[in-house]
Write an enzyme that holds these catalytic residues in place. Structure first.
Site, PDB file in Angstrom:
ATOM      1  N   ASP A 183       1.047  -0.703  -0.366  1.00 44.66           N
ATOM      2  CA  ASP A 183       0.337  -0.179   0.267  1.00 44.66           C
ATOM      3  C   ASP A 183       0.730   0.934  -0.020  1.00 44.66           C
ATOM      4  O   ASP A 183       2.116   0.950   0.020  1.00 44.66           O
ATOM      5  CB  ASP A 183      -1.468   0.034   1.431  1.00 44.66           C
ATOM      6  CG  ASP A 183      -1.759  -1.078   1.114  1.00 44.66           C
ATOM      7  OD1 ASP A 183      -1.799  -1.666  -0.044  1.00 44.66           O
ATOM      8  OD2 ASP A 183      -3.022  -0.851   1.891  1.00 44.66           O
ATOM      9  N   HIS A 195       3.969  -2.984   3.126  1.00 45.14           N
ATOM     10  CA  HIS A 195       3.963  -1.434   2.589  1.00 45.14           C
ATOM     11  C   HIS A 195       5.768  -1.456   2.398  1.00 45.14           C
ATOM     12  O   HIS A 195       6.677  -1.148   2.839  1.00 45.14           O
ATOM     13  CB  HIS A 195       3.616  -0.263   4.032  1.00 45.14           C
ATOM     14  CG  HIS A 195       2.203   0.136   4.510  1.00 45.14           C
ATOM     15  ND1 HIS A 195       2.516  -1.156   5.453  1.00 45.14           N
ATOM     16  CD2 HIS A 195       1.055   0.517   4.722  1.00 45.14           C
ATOM     17  CE1 HIS A 195       1.257  -0.964   6.022  1.00 45.14           C
ATOM     18  NE2 HIS A 195       0.500   0.077   5.143  1.00 45.14           N
TER      19      HIS A 195
END
Length: 237
Positions: free
Chosen positions: A43, A187
């Site tokens: 993300d 991430h």
């Protein structure tokens, strides 16, 4: 699959069990009903570390799904283009990462559309999947996702890399949530995540996992626009 809520959910805190779905990765003919598959998702990128991450994925013939923010696609277009060229999946994670449950419908539509536009412009592909910022959604968000023809994709477990920022902790947590059919939240702006990937991918592959995109993993789930997957507790079925 109903898109109605029992209540507003703090979805980001939910870890659910995913029923394994079939998928086929065209280049490698992976059938996730016959082999163990897992989808690593990243993300908030593309981050400044995306190039290093892509190098690692390429070296190990692994595919991933990147839920991108439009603002970073705009500032780092080459990474988004490379992701598409190298066979990774690009998803929509809004333009500037607001909580969709706290803003109006026009703002939500703008966040999604701007990101669709910039990804299409720089990478030549149009995302088919939406991951709401923070994993937060309500019926309004679901309806707007349906307008864009996109299901919403959450995760079955997270690396908690944003919290630990420690390579060993990230590897341990990821392996703890890695199961057949898992969708793992990570991430690429966490440097320790990128640094841990060579070892982590090797370990997953030694355990027999094929690293595939989300769309490959959920191919047979037959999701409709506006559906959410995996379905968290509290959603009516």
């Amino acid at each position: 699959m109903s898109r109605h809520f029992a209540s507003l959910l703090a979805i980001a805190a939910v870890a659910v069990t995913l029923t394994p779905g079939a998928a086929s990765a065209a280049p490698k003919a992976v059938d996730c009903t016959q082999v163990k598959c897992i989808a690593l998702t990243f993300d908030d990128g593309p981050s400044k570390y995306a190039g290093e991450l892509l190098d690692t994925l390429k070296k190990h013939n692994a595919k991933a799904t990147f839920f991108l923010e439009g603002q970073y696609v705009k500032s780092r277009p080459a990474f988004a283009k490379r992701m598409a060229v190298e066979g990774h999946e690009l998803g929509n994670h809004s333009y500037s990462h607001p909580n969709f449950t706290t803003i109006g419908p026009a703002a939500i539509r703008s966040e999604i559309q701007k990101t669709q536009d910039i990804i299409k412009q720089v990478a030549g592909v149009e995302p088919k999947l939406l991951r709401p910022p923070y994993g937060m959604a309500d019926i309004q968000v679901s309806d707007i996702a349906a307008e864009f023809g996109m299901p919403m994709i959450l995760w079955t477990g997270g690396s908690r890399d944003w919290e630990s920022k420690n390579e060993e902790a990230i590897k341990k947590q990821t392996l703890a949530v890695a199961k057949q059919g898992s969708i793992v939240l990570m991430h690429d702006w966490v440097k320790q995540t990128v640094d841990s990937m060579p070892s982590l991918i090797k370990t997953l592959q030694k355990k027999g996992y094929h690293l595939v995109t989300v769309s490959e993993l959920i191919k047979d789930q037959k999701l409709e626009p506006g559906d959410i997957f995996p379905v968290p507790e509290g959603w009516e079925k």
